[in-house]
Design an enzyme around this catalytic site. Sequence first.
Site, PDB file in Angstrom:
ATOM      1  N   ASN A  40       0.880  -1.174   0.000  1.00 53.27           N
ATOM      2  CA  ASN A  40       0.000   0.000   0.000  1.00 53.27           C
ATOM      3  C   ASN A  40       0.920   1.227   0.000  1.00 53.27           C
ATOM      4  OD1 ASN A  40      -1.859   2.006   0.393  1.00 53.27           O
ATOM      5  ND2 ASN A  40      -2.499   1.345   2.458  1.00 53.27           N
ATOM      6  N   LYS A  47       0.296   4.241  -0.280  1.00 52.87           N
ATOM      7  CA  LYS A  47      -0.292   5.437   0.351  1.00 52.87           C
ATOM      8  C   LYS A  47       0.036   6.680  -0.494  1.00 52.87           C
ATOM      9  CE  LYS A  47      -0.302   3.083   4.772  1.00 52.87           C
ATOM     10  NZ  LYS A  47      -0.100   3.113   6.203  1.00 52.87           N
ATOM     11  N   HIS A  93      -9.517   1.206   5.102  1.00 48.40           N
ATOM     12  CA  HIS A  93      -8.251   1.433   5.803  1.00 48.40           C
ATOM     13  C   HIS A  93      -8.489   2.403   6.951  1.00 48.40           C
ATOM     14  CE1 HIS A  93      -4.114   2.507   6.668  1.00 48.40           C
ATOM     15  NE2 HIS A  93      -3.746   1.408   5.981  1.00 48.40           N
ATOM     16  N   GLU A 109      -6.810   4.759   8.046  1.00 53.73           N
ATOM     17  CA  GLU A 109      -6.527   6.179   7.754  1.00 53.73           C
ATOM     18  C   GLU A 109      -7.714   6.828   7.055  1.00 53.73           C
ATOM     19  OE1 GLU A 109      -2.879   5.348   5.713  1.00 53.73           O
ATOM     20  OE2 GLU A 109      -1.883   4.909   7.621  1.00 53.73           O
ATOM     21  N   GLU A 114      -5.362  -4.810  10.667  1.00 56.51           N
ATOM     22  CA  GLU A 114      -4.287  -3.855  10.925  1.00 56.51           C
ATOM     23  C   GLU A 114      -4.550  -3.144  12.248  1.00 56.51           C
ATOM     24  OE1 GLU A 114      -2.475  -2.640   6.774  1.00 56.51           O
ATOM     25  OE2 GLU A 114      -4.034  -1.257   7.423  1.00 56.51           O
ATOM     26  N   GLY A 118       2.689   2.123  10.902  1.00 62.14           N
ATOM     27  CA  GLY A 118       3.707   3.152  10.726  1.00 62.14           C
ATOM     28  C   GLY A 118       4.395   3.561  12.011  1.00 62.14           C
ATOM     29  N   SER A 142       3.602  -2.221  10.504  1.00 63.98           N
ATOM     30  CA  SER A 142       5.052  -2.336  10.717  1.00 63.98           C
ATOM     31  C   SER A 142       5.598  -3.717  10.374  1.00 63.98           C
ATOM     32  CB  SER A 142       5.406  -1.959  12.161  1.00 63.98           C
ATOM     33  OG  SER A 142       5.044  -0.615  12.414  1.00 63.98           O
TER      34      SER A 142
HETATM   35  O1  LIG Z   1      -1.740  -0.607   4.670  1.00 65.67           O
HETATM   36  C1  LIG Z   1      -0.716  -0.756   5.311  1.00 65.67           C
HETATM   37  C2  LIG Z   1      -0.660  -0.527   6.714  1.00 65.67           C
HETATM   38  O2  LIG Z   1      -1.213   0.694   7.026  1.00 65.67           O
HETATM   39  C3  LIG Z   1       0.697  -0.784   7.318  1.00 65.67           C
HETATM   40  O3  LIG Z   1       1.545   0.272   7.219  1.00 65.67           O
HETATM   41  P1  LIG Z   1       3.047   0.113   7.725  1.00 65.67           P
HETATM   42  O4  LIG Z   1       3.557  -1.170   7.146  1.00 65.67           O
HETATM   43  O5  LIG Z   1       3.775   1.280   7.251  1.00 65.67           O
HETATM   44  O6  LIG Z   1       2.960   0.015   9.217  1.00 65.67           O
END
Ligand SMILES: O=C[C@H](O)COP(=O)(O)O
Length: 496
Positions: free
Chosen positions: A253, A255, A340, A342, A412, A418, A458
Site C-alpha cells: 500500500n 499510500k 483502511h 486512515e 491492521e 507506521g 510495521s
Molecule cells: O496498509 C498498510 C498498513 O497501514 C501498514 O503500514 P506500515 O507497514 O507502514 O505500518
Amino acid sequence: MEIPQGAKKPKFETTFLMRKNGVEKAFSLADYPDSTWTFVDSKTVQIEAGYVPPIHDFAIERMNDGQDITNEVLSDSGYTFLLISPHLEQADDSNFGAIDQIFEYAQEEHIPFYCLTASTKEAITKWEDITGAEYPFCTTDETTLKTMIRSNPGLMLLKNGEIIRKWSHNDLPKGDELNAPLQQLSIGKMPTDSVPGKILKILLWFVLPLLVLTVADRMWAWTRWLKRKEESNKIYQRLKRRKTMRKKIVAGNWKMNLNLQEGVALAKELNTSLTAEKPNCGVIICTPFIHLASVAGVLNQDIIGLGAENCADKEKGAFTGEVSAEMVKSTGAQYVILGHSERRQYYNETPEILKEKVLLALKNGLKVIFCIGETLEEREANKQNDVCKAELEGSVFNLSAEEFKNVIIAYEPIWAIGTGKTATADQAEEIHAFVRSVIADKYGKEVAEDTTILYGGSCKASNAPELFSKPDIDGGLIGGASLKAADFKGIIDAWK
Ligand SMILES: O=C[C@H](O)COP(=O)(O)O
C-alpha cells in the site's frame, strides 16, 4: 591302548557237535554230554558286543626292527604325533618344512613321532631324500590309514591313545605356534566341540548371521514403509492443503508517497525482480489513482496484481475529485483497498459508506482488500475482537457467501501502523483466528477456510517469517516497506 575299567566285555557261545550211534547232535557247555558221545566239531560265535576301542583293527609295525609297537603307541598316556600317509609316493611334499619343524619340536619335547605308511622301502627312501625326513617310519594297513585321515599326508596328535587333533598337510601348526610344551598350548587340549558347543558354533556361524540379515531386512522394509507412509502423508497433506488452501498474499500500500515517475520506476523494478525470481505467493501493489494506468502498463499482472487505495461510494456523476470503482477497473486494476483506518479516521468513512464502496467495487469486478483493526485504547480495553467483528458486520457481512469470496481481510491494529510497533506473531494469530471464526459463523467453515486474512502494521522482512508462520496469517498488507523494491521483496521471500 588301555581298556577303560568296567567296560562291557563281549559274550561268546560255543556249540559242540557230538556223535553217538551214528547220530550227530549239538551241545553247549551247559549240557555237555558224557563220554559215550564222540566229539565231531565245535563253533564259537559272539552273542553280545563289548566295548569297542576308538582305534581297532590297527597295527603299527616299526620298519627298522619289525617290532609291533601298537600297544606302546595306544597305551602311551602322553602325546604322540602320527604322520599318516597311505602312500608316500602319492603324498604332497610341498609342506615338508612344516612337518620337519613339528618333528624337531617333538624331539625337543620328547614326544614320540612316527610316520605310518603302507609304502614300500623304496618309496620311503625317496620321501626321505626329497624331504630330509628323519622321523621313524612304521608300516600300517593301507585301508586303515586311508580311513584315519583324508589328507595325504595328514598329521594326528594322540593323547592317552585317543586322537585329539587332526591336521591336513595344508593346515599344520606353524613353528611359532609351537612355543611351549603341548600341555600349555590349545592344540594340546582336546577340542571342546561338545554338542552344545557345536550348536553354539552353528548359531554363531549360521543362525546369527541369518538373524542379523533378517533383522536388517525387516528394518530396511520398515524404514521403506515409514518413508512411503511419510511420502503418502505428505501427498495427502499437500492435497488437503491444496483443497483448502487459501491464497497467500503480500500486498503493498504505497499510500500518498510517490509521484508518477517514482511509482512507475518502483513498479518496473519490482516487475523485473519478480519476473526473474517468481514469488511463492500472490503479490499486489496498491497505488494512488494517478499511477494506476501507467503502472498497469509496466506490470506483468500474472505475477503482480494491481489495486487502488480507495474508490468512491457513488457509482457515477457530479462528485468532484472522486474516482469510481468503474474508473479504477478501467485502468487495468483488479483490487481496491477499502476501510483502511486512515480513511476511516481522516476522511470519516463510516461503516455505511464502506458498505456502499464494497458493493460498488464488487459490482465492477474489483476484489476488495477490506481493512479492520482496533486503536490502542481499544486494545488496552481488550476490545479488539468486538471492534473487528463490528467492522466486518458493519460493511461486509451483508454480502452473500459468493460475493464474500472476493473479499480479502486485512487486520491492521491501528497502534502498529507506521509506528514500528508490531503486534507479536501470537497476538496477531489470536485475532486472525478469531476473525476466521467470526467468518465461519457467518458463512460457514469452508468459506472461512478459504478467506485470506492479511496482517498489516510495521511488517518488514525481519518479522514477516514469524508472522507468516502462523496458521491463520496468510500474508501482509505492507505500507512503508513496500516503497522500496528490495524491502518489499524481502517480505515476499518470507513465503519461500
Ligand atoms: O496498509 C498498510 C498498513 O497501514 C501498514 O503500514 P506500515 O507497514 O507502514 O505500518
